[in-house]
Design a protein around this motif. Structure first.
Motif, short mmCIF file in Angstrom:
data_model
loop_
_atom_site.label_atom_id
_atom_site.label_comp_id
_atom_site.label_asym_id
_atom_site.label_seq_id
_atom_site.Cartn_x
_atom_site.Cartn_y
_atom_site.Cartn_z
N LEU A 1 35.04 46.58 -20.31
CA LEU A 1 35.47 47.52 -19.29
C LEU A 1 36.78 47.06 -18.64
CD1 LEU A 1 32.09 48.26 -17.46
CD2 LEU A 1 33.35 49.81 -18.96
N ARG A 2 37.45 48.02 -18.05
CA ARG A 2 38.66 47.73 -17.27
C ARG A 2 38.42 46.54 -16.34
NH1 ARG A 2 42.86 51.21 -15.39
NH2 ARG A 2 41.86 52.88 -16.61
N GLY A 3 39.33 45.56 -16.39
CA GLY A 3 39.22 44.42 -15.50
C GLY A 3 38.28 43.34 -15.99
N HIS A 4 37.78 43.45 -17.22
CA HIS A 4 36.83 42.48 -17.76
C HIS A 4 37.26 42.03 -19.17
CE1 HIS A 4 34.43 44.68 -14.78
NE2 HIS A 4 33.60 43.65 -14.75
N GLY A 5 36.84 40.82 -19.52
CA GLY A 5 37.00 40.34 -20.88
C GLY A 5 38.42 40.45 -21.40
N LEU A 6 38.56 41.07 -22.58
CA LEU A 6 39.86 41.18 -23.24
C LEU A 6 40.61 42.46 -22.89
CD1 LEU A 6 38.84 39.90 -26.81
CD2 LEU A 6 39.59 38.58 -24.82
N SER A 7 40.05 43.28 -22.01
CA SER A 7 40.72 44.53 -21.65
C SER A 7 42.06 44.24 -20.96
CB SER A 7 39.85 45.36 -20.70
OG SER A 7 40.56 46.50 -20.25
N ARG B 1 33.76 55.39 -15.55
CA ARG B 1 33.18 56.55 -16.25
C ARG B 1 34.25 57.29 -17.06
NH1 ARG B 1 32.48 61.60 -12.57
NH2 ARG B 1 34.74 61.39 -12.83
N ASP B 2 35.40 57.52 -16.44
CA ASP B 2 36.46 58.25 -17.12
C ASP B 2 37.02 57.45 -18.30
OD1 ASP B 2 36.07 60.23 -15.25
OD2 ASP B 2 37.84 59.71 -14.05
N ASP B 3 37.09 56.13 -18.16
CA ASP B 3 37.51 55.30 -19.30
C ASP B 3 36.55 55.48 -20.47
OD1 ASP B 3 39.65 54.26 -17.87
OD2 ASP B 3 38.64 52.39 -17.34
N VAL C 1 42.20 27.57 -17.48
CA VAL C 1 41.74 28.94 -17.72
C VAL C 1 41.36 29.58 -16.39
CG1 VAL C 1 40.92 28.46 -20.07
CG2 VAL C 1 39.36 28.17 -18.13
N GLU C 2 41.39 30.93 -16.36
CA GLU C 2 41.00 31.66 -15.17
C GLU C 2 40.09 32.81 -15.55
OE1 GLU C 2 44.51 33.21 -13.37
OE2 GLU C 2 44.90 34.65 -14.99
N LEU C 3 39.27 33.26 -14.61
CA LEU C 3 38.37 34.36 -14.87
C LEU C 3 39.15 35.62 -15.26
CD1 LEU C 3 35.81 34.03 -11.94
CD2 LEU C 3 35.27 33.88 -14.37
N ALA C 4 38.72 36.26 -16.34
CA ALA C 4 39.33 37.53 -16.74
C ALA C 4 38.99 38.62 -15.72
CB ALA C 4 38.85 37.92 -18.13
N CYS C 5 37.75 38.61 -15.22
CA CYS C 5 37.36 39.52 -14.15
C CYS C 5 37.58 38.78 -12.84
CB CYS C 5 35.89 39.93 -14.30
SG CYS C 5 35.30 41.02 -13.00
N THR C 6 38.63 39.13 -12.14
CA THR C 6 38.97 38.40 -10.93
C THR C 6 37.88 38.58 -9.87
OG1 THR C 6 40.15 40.25 -9.91
CG2 THR C 6 41.41 38.82 -11.40
N PRO C 7 37.73 37.61 -8.97
CA PRO C 7 36.76 37.77 -7.89
C PRO C 7 36.95 39.07 -7.10
CG PRO C 7 37.45 35.49 -8.00
CD PRO C 7 38.32 36.25 -8.97
N GLY C 8 38.21 39.46 -6.89
CA GLY C 8 38.47 40.70 -6.15
C GLY C 8 37.98 41.93 -6.88
N TRP C 9 38.17 41.97 -8.20
CA TRP C 9 37.72 43.13 -8.98
C TRP C 9 36.20 43.17 -9.06
CZ3 TRP C 9 39.49 47.64 -10.22
CH2 TRP C 9 38.91 48.38 -11.24
N GLU C 10 35.58 42.01 -9.25
CA GLU C 10 34.12 41.96 -9.29
C GLU C 10 33.54 42.43 -7.96
OE1 GLU C 10 30.46 38.84 -10.29
OE2 GLU C 10 32.53 38.10 -10.23
#
Length: 269
Positions: free
Chosen positions: A43-49, A65-67, A186-195
């Motif tokens: 999903l947007r903001g996660h993993g390799l997206s 949902r729209d994605d 390394v850093e989280l792909a899903c940033t704390p703010g997005w999570e």
């Protein structure tokens, strides 16, 4: 992830939970690849997206949902099964409502379905300010987001907090795509703010969709600390059952029953 025979249209699209990524569910989904083609997007903001995910407070998961609706539009073939875990399960349901002619059923693994009065309240103007105070959102903002390596992240997570009891193979899959290179670490792909933003974005009430979708819906709930308030027999056409001994992470810790539910959905023509 793209599992199974790539020459056939996808039979199942599986959507991960908030803060996770598709690869986290490899051990759940891979055994089904012999009978079906399975897509599991990040999903947007996660993993390799690489889709933009500015860490701002949002009211709902309608952007996700729209994605997913756009992904469904890009897939050619017969109607498919949409499935997911936690937030991903609700995104699957909402996307199915957007493209019902392209979806044959929905499988939801401990979806985030608040009690109806709470779900209605979360749609009210200004309630988002309250949602930002959720303990899950506050805790997400406090997450350590950088490590010297993926191995260091593995060591930090193993047996602790939400990762308690996770098999090493599952944890390694989460870490593999859940981090990206950053400087000398390394850093989280899903940033704390997005999570945190996803935890607070509870303004999409799934109850009307559950009542009106017109497609079979299967819900598996955790026995302990479930995020799903739908009871067995409460909604016509929605099959609800409980995973004995399971907590919210049962798709990763107790994959047999959810895998069987996915397999059964695939077997229905």
């Amino acid at each position: 992830m793209d599992l199974g025979d790539s020459a056939r249209p996808p039979d199942l699209v599986f959507i991960h939970a908030n803060g996770f990524n598709a690869r986290t569910y490899r051990t759940l989904l891979e055994p089904l690849a012999g009978k079906a083609r399975i897509l599991a997007p990040d999903l947007r903001g996660h993993g390799l997206s690489t889709l933009p995910a500015p860490p701002v407070w949002r009211r709902s998961w309608r952007d996700l949902r729209d994605d997913m609706a756009a992904l469904i539009d890009a897939i050619h073939g017969p109607p498919m099964i949409l499935a997911g875990h936690s937030m991903g399960a609700v995104v699957a349901l909402l996307a199915a409502a957007q493209r019902p002619d392209r979806v044959r059923s929905v499988v939801m693994l401990d979806p985030v379905v608040l009690p109806r009065p709470t779900a209605l309240a979360m749609s009210l103007p200004g309630i988002g300010r309250v949602a930002r105070r959720y303990s899950l959102a506050r805790n997400a903002l406090r997450r350590r987001d950088r490590f010297g390596s993926r191995a260091e992240a593995m060591d930090a997570y193993r047996g602790r907090g939400a990762f308690r009891g996770w098999p090493d193979a599952v944890l390694a899959d989460y870490v593999a795509d859940g981090f990206r290179g950053a400087g000398d670490g390394v850093e989280l792909a899903c940033t704390p703010g997005w999570e945190a933003s996803n935890y607070a974005a509870q303004g999409c009430d799934p109850w009307p969709v559950l009542h009106s979708l017109g497609r079979p819906v299967v819900i598996l709930k955790a026995e302990h600390s479930s995020t799903c308030s739908v009871a067995p027999g409460q909604i016509a056409g929605v099959d609800v059952s409980t995973v004995p001994g399971g907590n919210h992470f049962f798709p990763l810790l107790k994959p047999d029953q959810p895998r069987a539910a996915l397999s059964a959905a695939l077997d229905v023509a």
